[in-house]
Write an enzyme that holds these catalytic residues in place. Structure first.
Site, short mmCIF file in Angstrom:
data_model
loop_
_atom_site.label_atom_id
_atom_site.label_comp_id
_atom_site.label_asym_id
_atom_site.label_seq_id
_atom_site.Cartn_x
_atom_site.Cartn_y
_atom_site.Cartn_z
N HIS A 260 -53.90 14.93 -3.75
CA HIS A 260 -53.50 13.55 -3.49
C HIS A 260 -54.72 12.74 -3.03
O HIS A 260 -54.97 11.64 -3.51
CB HIS A 260 -52.43 13.50 -2.39
CG HIS A 260 -51.06 13.87 -2.85
ND1 HIS A 260 -50.75 15.12 -3.30
CD2 HIS A 260 -49.91 13.15 -2.92
CE1 HIS A 260 -49.46 15.16 -3.62
NE2 HIS A 260 -48.93 13.97 -3.41
N HIS B 93 2.02 2.98 -3.16
CA HIS B 93 1.07 3.64 -4.04
C HIS B 93 1.26 5.14 -4.06
O HIS B 93 1.14 5.80 -5.09
CB HIS B 93 -0.37 3.36 -3.61
CG HIS B 93 -0.99 2.19 -4.29
ND1 HIS B 93 -1.21 2.17 -5.65
CD2 HIS B 93 -1.43 1.00 -3.82
CE1 HIS B 93 -1.77 1.01 -5.98
NE2 HIS B 93 -1.91 0.28 -4.89
N ASP C 258 -6.00 -6.88 -5.70
CA ASP C 258 -5.80 -5.77 -6.64
C ASP C 258 -5.91 -6.23 -8.08
O ASP C 258 -6.29 -5.44 -8.95
CB ASP C 258 -4.42 -5.15 -6.44
CG ASP C 258 -4.39 -4.22 -5.24
OD1 ASP C 258 -5.46 -3.77 -4.83
OD2 ASP C 258 -3.29 -3.96 -4.73
N GLN D 205 0.83 -1.20 0.00
CA GLN D 205 0.00 0.00 0.00
C GLN D 205 0.86 1.24 0.00
O GLN D 205 0.61 2.20 -0.72
CB GLN D 205 -0.93 0.07 1.23
CG GLN D 205 -2.12 -0.84 1.14
CD GLN D 205 -2.87 -0.66 -0.15
OE1 GLN D 205 -3.34 0.43 -0.45
NE2 GLN D 205 -2.97 -1.71 -0.93
N GLU E 180 -10.08 0.33 4.16
CA GLU E 180 -10.36 -0.02 2.77
C GLU E 180 -10.01 -1.50 2.55
O GLU E 180 -10.82 -2.28 2.07
CB GLU E 180 -9.51 0.87 1.86
CG GLU E 180 -9.72 0.63 0.39
CD GLU E 180 -8.69 1.36 -0.47
OE1 GLU E 180 -7.69 1.87 0.07
OE2 GLU E 180 -8.88 1.40 -1.70
N HIS E 181 -8.77 -1.88 2.90
CA HIS E 181 -8.31 -3.26 2.79
C HIS E 181 -8.00 -3.80 4.18
O HIS E 181 -7.28 -3.14 4.92
CB HIS E 181 -7.02 -3.36 1.97
CG HIS E 181 -7.11 -2.76 0.60
ND1 HIS E 181 -6.59 -1.52 0.31
CD2 HIS E 181 -7.65 -3.23 -0.55
CE1 HIS E 181 -6.80 -1.26 -0.97
NE2 HIS E 181 -7.45 -2.27 -1.52
#
Lengths: 432, 432
Positions: free
Chosen positions: A418, A260, A359, A257, A325-326
């Site tokens: 209505h 990245h 991934d 990670q 996230e992961h």
């Protein structure tokens, strides 16, 4: 950052970890608003000018999209091993997403009325693929295949080619996942063109895919006119591991990670301080030779953390506060722990499931909620490319049975027409 | 507006109808940004001050929420017929939404690996209920019941009580749908308090519900920090009807949208010009006496339309271009036509299904996509209050089989650590 849940100031330190500001989004909103307005008013001419300015690439309406032959030429450059790997990835991603297609339902209510819903695909979707280093073929598969599975009729990509350089593997991924047209344009101008259309580019209904600050701001602005996926923040991983793991495996997972982005975040939670230390050392060792150490190093130094806890129950509780996230879970009873997690984008279970499998090739989508948004949102899926139409058909009996209650509520809300729309029918039915 | 698809300039006219600007959103973003910042920094004190200023209502942290006794007192004021009607509505809405709960899936892949996903509810949700005339108990049910069905643990409402006036039916709806706490606060300050929390108000993860321009702008701003539902525009109805209908029934159906808002839009598409004219006359007749004629009249005059088409195939095609929020189909083979519609929030089939049934009591949700967003989005549902966590567990065999492809793709994307995280494990497995 080395934290221990037994320390007196742990709560403060953990809260700091949670609220750490990792990203300074530059305020590009004014620029983006101008670009969008320009594309709305001048169409192709604006797109061509902006592409010339930002990508040093001179296009005409005719060359805006890759021709079939141009794609063939680029795709032919892809080496055989990459070709096979991408095909396997596409196959597994498709098999996973095939199971996400929701089903239509209809049933009879208590008075013979029909109730239900029906799913239909979005007609046209546009996928943004960044240029340069962040131009990932895997992201093409992860965005386009769910759309294709959903039944989206027209699927286009905008992928800038700065200085005219295309990414052959991106083009192959587009072809493998049923993309009709790939435009050589990027930035806010690409988002505007897909949202509003130009003479050359037919507008789409939904735009997905990652991008820089300009692309993100443009997506926010066109939201409502078209649907968008999430606005993704920097990537994150949380590894929960006990001492029965190879510290080096966990170290490379954390670094996968960190490499990245300097603002990515990697966290280990372990119930063994010695193991935590061993992982910290393994990270340092790997960092000495890692190709992307200039990115992974600062990410790990500034945002990485090792958290030592009393037991795995505490690990799960902290994980839910992070809503990662992961999430990798590599310890005894990993399945049991995974079943208790409430907030995570994706869980990778056991020592043989490094997040990188997810991934590329595992099957699940890699577009996942960041920045604690797994508390309320999901990763990309087929559901992002379909929408539900609810259905109701009353019988006269049903209207007689439930109509008066609708009339009562309409009156209570002060909405006379209505009520009248029900009453007009009930009067006729009562005459019969 | 009376259009005929046989006219030479029909396409131009229909395009005008589609792009008609019905709403001028005042730019309140700067004010809203200030209010949010104020609530973030001063918490309860800011909320109390703003409530005093905007709602002429002096609160303390202790009186911010209704006590159980205060709710009892208000709820006791609800007449028996309204109580019964609301209970029936809640029961039918719950029965419909119970069917929307998605199911977890897991399966074995080709190499013994486990793949799947799991759904979990959002932990806490906040529902905004406007004050004054737009304070609709039906909206409380439509927002709160899907959350309750999803399994949301903590469900709160913010509902301003201008000048201290509460809406008993709103409070009863809250109680019927499992709402824990109702706060007497509104506007952007309520949205900020639910998103960021104050000493008194615990923050939530998801905020839904309608509101004015300030509320809408605040929801846009807090999006990302929390999840939000859609930003709804003015309401719309499209009726497709043949001559075998009572023109008055169709007229009141059209007016039941028009009475919501001067910027609401009501459209009839029919294959019979005479019937269209009869409906136009019936609308005028009804408008003479309608309580809300000061709203419905301008809406019908400015945005209403009757479109005469050659046949019902054309009606469906035009309907898809409109992508209406509400679609009534009252003609022969209504079911068949309904099945061919691609873009609509909700379809009401047959002459005995006025849209008002869907607003209150039918079962489907009445929170639906407006302004052509049914092209890419769905009405509110249980799905808005759950999120998916994807799951993967590789076996050593699976990693051996698919790991090399992941490594190849990681290399192609220049992400070395991704490849190493797979390689480290493969090396060990290959030694064994």
């Amino acid at each position: 950052m080395f934290l221990n849940s037994a320390d007196a100031d742990f709560d403060t330190q953990f809260a700091q970890l949670l609220t750490m500001k990792r990203e300074d989004s530059p305020d590009v909103d004014a620029v983006v608003a101008e670009i969008i307005a320009d594309v709305q008013s001048r169409g192709d001419a604006a797109v061509i000018e902006l592409t010339s300015k930002f990508d040093r690439m001179d296009l005409t309406p005719e060359t805006m999209a890759f021709s079939r032959e141009e794609m063939d030429v680029e795709i032919a450059k892809v080496p055989a091993d990459q070709r096979a790997a991408l095909a396997l990835a596409a196959e597994r991603i498709r098999a996973y997403h095939d199971r996400q297609l929701p089903s239509d339902e209809s049933w009879e209510g208590p008075h013979g009325e029909m109730l239900g819903w029906r799913w239909t695909p979005v007609e046209a979707a546009g996928l943004y693929v960044p240029g340069g280093l962040a131009s990932y073929p895997s992201s093409v598969l992860m965005n386009a295949i769910p759309a294709q599975v959903a039944g989206v009729e027209r699927l286009v990509i905008c992928a800038p080619t700065p200085d005219g350089v295309a990414n052959p593997l991106v083009l192959l991924a587009a072809r493998l996942s049923g993309v009709d047209t790939v435009y050589r344009i990027g930035g806010a101008q690409a988002i505007a063109a897909m949202a509003y259309g130009t003479d050359t580019i037919t507008p789409v209904d939904k735009i997905t895919g990652p991008g820089n600050a300009f692309v993100a701001a443009a997506k926010r602005r066109v939201f409502g006119r078209v649907g968008i996926d999430m606005i993704a923040g920097p990537s994150e991983i949380l590894v929960i591991a006990d001492k029965n793991n190879d510290p080096d495996w966990v170290a490379v997972d954390l670094l996968s990670q960190a490499e990245h982005d300097e603002s990515a975040q990697s966290i280990l939670i372990t119930d063994d301080a010695g193991f935590g230390l061993a992982v910290a050392n393994a990270v340092e060792t790997r960092l000495e030779t890692l190709e992307r150490r200039e990115i992974a190093g600062p990410s790990w130094r500034d945002f990485g953390a090792i958290v030592v806890v009393r037991d795995m129950d505490e690990a799960v509780a902290l994980s839910d506060r992070i809503a990662p996230e992961h999430l990798e879970i590599a310890c005894e009873n990993a399945d049991v722990l995974a079943a208790r997690v409430r907030h995570a984008g994706a869980i990778f279970i056991g020592s043989y499931t490094p997040e990188a499998i997810g991934d590329y090739i595992g099957g699940p989508n890699h577009v996942l909620p960041t920045a604690r948004s797994a508390r309320f949102s999901s990763g990309l899926s087929v559901m992002d490319f379909v929408k539900r139409t609810t259905l109701a058909r009353m019988t006269p009996e049903a209207l007689k049975a439930i109509g008066p209650a609708a009339e009562t509520l309409a009156k209570a809300e002060g909405l006379e027409a209505h009520g009248l729309s029900v009453r007009a029918r009930l009067n006729r039915l009562n005459e019969q």
